[in-house]
Scaffold this active site. Structure first.
Site, PDB file in Angstrom:
ATOM      1  N   TYR A  99     -16.341  17.659 -15.543  1.00 34.59           N
ATOM      2  CA  TYR A  99     -16.787  16.253 -15.659  1.00 34.59           C
ATOM      3  C   TYR A  99     -17.841  15.968 -14.570  1.00 34.59           C
ATOM      4  O   TYR A  99     -17.636  16.303 -13.401  1.00 34.59           O
ATOM      5  CB  TYR A  99     -15.584  15.324 -15.523  1.00 34.59           C
ATOM      6  CG  TYR A  99     -15.976  13.882 -15.343  1.00 34.59           C
ATOM      7  CD1 TYR A  99     -16.627  13.192 -16.355  1.00 34.59           C
ATOM      8  CD2 TYR A  99     -15.722  13.221 -14.151  1.00 34.59           C
ATOM      9  CE1 TYR A  99     -17.017  11.878 -16.171  1.00 34.59           C
ATOM     10  CE2 TYR A  99     -16.102  11.904 -13.968  1.00 34.59           C
ATOM     11  CZ  TYR A  99     -16.751  11.237 -14.990  1.00 34.59           C
ATOM     12  OH  TYR A  99     -17.137   9.938 -14.809  1.00 34.59           O
ATOM     13  N   ARG A 116       0.844  -1.212   0.000  1.00 31.30           N
ATOM     14  CA  ARG A 116       0.000   0.000   0.000  1.00 31.30           C
ATOM     15  C   ARG A 116       0.876   1.258   0.000  1.00 31.30           C
ATOM     16  O   ARG A 116       0.735   2.094  -0.891  1.00 31.30           O
ATOM     17  CB  ARG A 116      -1.009  -0.012   1.154  1.00 31.30           C
ATOM     18  CG  ARG A 116      -1.821   1.267   1.227  1.00 31.30           C
ATOM     19  CD  ARG A 116      -2.987   1.253   2.204  1.00 31.30           C
ATOM     20  NE  ARG A 116      -2.874   0.363   3.322  1.00 31.30           N
ATOM     21  CZ  ARG A 116      -2.069   0.555   4.376  1.00 31.30           C
ATOM     22  NH1 ARG A 116      -1.322   1.642   4.462  1.00 31.30           N
ATOM     23  NH2 ARG A 116      -2.018  -0.327   5.352  1.00 31.30           N
ATOM     24  N   LYS A 156      -7.750   6.417 -19.803  1.00 29.00           N
ATOM     25  CA  LYS A 156      -7.980   6.890 -21.170  1.00 29.00           C
ATOM     26  C   LYS A 156      -6.687   6.783 -21.985  1.00 29.00           C
ATOM     27  O   LYS A 156      -6.220   5.702 -22.216  1.00 29.00           O
ATOM     28  CB  LYS A 156      -8.542   8.312 -21.154  1.00 29.00           C
ATOM     29  CG  LYS A 156      -9.552   8.597 -20.046  1.00 29.00           C
ATOM     30  CD  LYS A 156     -10.867   7.852 -20.198  1.00 29.00           C
ATOM     31  CE  LYS A 156     -11.863   8.331 -19.146  1.00 29.00           C
ATOM     32  NZ  LYS A 156     -12.950   7.449 -18.864  1.00 29.00           N
ATOM     33  N   ASP A 192      -6.990  19.087 -15.237  1.00 31.17           N
ATOM     34  CA  ASP A 192      -7.275  17.735 -15.720  1.00 31.17           C
ATOM     35  C   ASP A 192      -6.899  17.712 -17.205  1.00 31.17           C
ATOM     36  O   ASP A 192      -7.523  18.381 -18.022  1.00 31.17           O
ATOM     37  CB  ASP A 192      -8.761  17.416 -15.512  1.00 31.17           C
ATOM     38  CG  ASP A 192      -9.098  15.975 -15.889  1.00 31.17           C
ATOM     39  OD1 ASP A 192      -8.421  15.425 -16.780  1.00 31.17           O
ATOM     40  OD2 ASP A 192     -10.047  15.416 -15.316  1.00 31.17           O
TER      41      ASP A 192
HETATM   42  C1  LIG Z   1     -12.421  14.524 -17.630  1.00 28.71           C
HETATM   43  C2  LIG Z   1     -12.685  13.409 -16.651  1.00 28.71           C
HETATM   44  N1  LIG Z   1     -12.290  13.564 -15.353  1.00 28.71           N
HETATM   45  C3  LIG Z   1     -12.501  12.569 -14.443  1.00 28.71           C
HETATM   46  C4  LIG Z   1     -13.104  11.359 -14.789  1.00 28.71           C
HETATM   47  C5  LIG Z   1     -13.278  10.252 -13.723  1.00 28.71           C
HETATM   48  O1  LIG Z   1     -12.324   9.251 -13.892  1.00 28.71           O
HETATM   49  P1  LIG Z   1     -12.537   7.754 -13.305  1.00 28.71           P
HETATM   50  O2  LIG Z   1     -13.639   7.149 -14.122  1.00 28.71           O
HETATM   51  O3  LIG Z   1     -11.205   7.085 -13.496  1.00 28.71           O
HETATM   52  O4  LIG Z   1     -12.881   7.899 -11.860  1.00 28.71           O
HETATM   53  C6  LIG Z   1     -13.510  11.168 -16.110  1.00 28.71           C
HETATM   54  C7  LIG Z   1     -14.157   9.886 -16.513  1.00 28.71           C
HETATM   55  O5  LIG Z   1     -14.558   9.682 -17.636  1.00 28.71           O
HETATM   56  C8  LIG Z   1     -13.308  12.223 -17.074  1.00 28.71           C
HETATM   57  O6  LIG Z   1     -13.705  12.090 -18.359  1.00 28.71           O
END
Ligand SMILES: Cc1ncc(COP(=O)(O)O)c(C=O)c1O
Length: 405
Positions: free
Chosen positions: A106, A54, A202, A177
């Protein structure tokens, strides 16, 4: 790390960065370190930096170093999902304080900020235009400013330098992000951001599904040693770490990031140009096109002005046409997510962005007829033919409806 500094070019570093070659076997591919615990020579005297998986595991550390290096950061940390990384940053820097975010964040992050954050004292302000409104919305006690660029799904851009200058002046950290563009196309720390977030799921991992299993993971990269000690403590204390085998898969995926991100961008640009010329399309939004209203921001922030693998376009014929397009396309599979090897399509207004009220969605430009494409690695010619024939089919269908057939 010294030996890694020899590799000053992205492709070489992406392929070569990792643990030193296994001295015992000489294995060319790094082994996956599937242990949860590590033998100690004497009580409290571990043989290496590793004690228990961990707080640290070699397969994870190898990936974390690779992401940090390719981002020109000093530190990288990976988590069991993008939202796990997001939640940890909110707990670390927004508890009992204030965070300013762009409005069309998001939806999973919005859910965290509106339903979970308030339970630990997070106050949030949303702004439509971060460059213009940030100064006005940022409270004196604000600790965090949060942006995504390009925005999802409308692909407008945020000027990272402009936003992080305001945030820094008011003592707040800027998080970007960067999932939509990846380590290869944009490096936010170079423009003044303090932290960069990735959904490793992704572009970095890139394969969305393989025959064995696939990876859900988040990562952050940053320069500050102070952040490193604060965030490593939380990573260990909260325990939302990915497994060594997931780290290994993501690290392997990242070795081909350059090829995938470039190919997806090149194909996406061809598709965006074709869509712009198509009579069945209302408008096309793609950061790599000169017609994009913020193309100069792309030219400043994106490597070689590459536009990335995502396209948004409005189709003629309203929501019905958008649905018909997504049902009829041969190569754009109807699914959420993005930046994998297979091309995907979705309608944000009825899939990824339903958590936002309709009126607000409209204000953000997320109309029922807006289609989001994630361009994969299929032949550009196949995707061009598919989009052209699907649009023609949709136009025929809409015309037949209008004629009452
Ligand atoms: C721009 C963006 N940020 C955050 C997330 C969340 O990521 P996770 O699904 O790995 O928790 C996503 C998920 O599609 C996303 O498109």
């Amino acid at each position: 790390m010294a030996e890694l500094d020899l590799y000053d070019r992205f492709r070489t570093r992406a392929v070569r960065l990792g643990l030193p070659r296994d001295e015992v076997t000489g294995a060319l591919v790094e082994p996956i370190c599937l242990t949860t615990t590590f033998e100690q020579r004497l009580p409290g005297k571990p043989q290496s930096q590793y004690v228990y998986s961990r707080p640290g595991n070699p397969s994870r550390v190898s990936l974390e170093r690779c992401i940090a290096d390719l981002e020109s950061a000093s530190h990288g940390l990976v988590f069991s999902s993008g939202l796990a990384a997001t939640a940890m940053l909110m707990i670390a820097y927004a508890s009992n304080s204030h965070v300013a975010c762009m409005a069309n964040l998001y939806s999973g992050k919005r859910r965290y900020l509106t339903l979970v954050g308030p339970k630990h004292g997070v106050a949030v302000s949303f702004a439509d235009n971060m460059e213009e409104e940030l100064e006005g919305v940022l409270r004196d006690d604000a600790k965090l400013v949060w942006i995504e660029t390009p925005r999802n799904p409308t692909l407008s851009l945020v000027d990272i330098a402009a936003v992080s200058t305001v945030a820094r002046r008011q003592g707040a950290l800027t998080v970007v992000d960067n999932t939509f563009l990846s380590l290869y196309i944009q490096n936010p720390l170079k423009f003044g951001a303090d932290l960069v977030l990735y959904l490793v799921t992704k572009f970095i991992n890139g394969h969305s599904a393989n025959n064995v299993k696939d990876v859900l993971m988040g990562a952050i990269a940053f320069k500050s040693p102070k952040l490193k000690s604060e965030l490593s403590l939380l990573q260990n204390a909260m325990g939302s770490v990915p497994s060594p085998s997931d780290c290994w898969l993501a690290h392997r995926g990242n070795k081909t990031l350059y090829v995938r991100a470039r190919t997806a961008s090149e194909t996406a640009k061809k598709l965006a140009v074709a869509l712009e010329e198509c009579p069945h399309v209302v408008t096309v939004i793609y950061p790599g096109l000169i017609s994009h209203p913020q193309h100069p921001v792309a030219a400043k922030q994106h490597r070689e002005s590459l536009g990335g693998g995502m396209i948004a376009f409005r189709i003629k014929g309203c929501g019905e046409a958008a649905e018909k397009f997504c049902e009829s396309s041969r190569y754009f599979t109807l699914a959420e997510s993005l930046s994998g090897v297979k091309s995907l399509c979705e309608i944000p207004a009825c899939m990824t962005h339903t958590a936002i009220a309709e009126e607000e969605r409209q204000r953000m430009g997320i109309y029922q007829d807006l289609i989001r494409l994630s361009v994969g690695l299929e032949d550009a010619e196949d995707l061009l033919e598919d989009v052209a024939s699907t649009l023609a089919k949709v136009a025929e269908f809409i015309a037949s409806q209008d004629n009452g057939n």
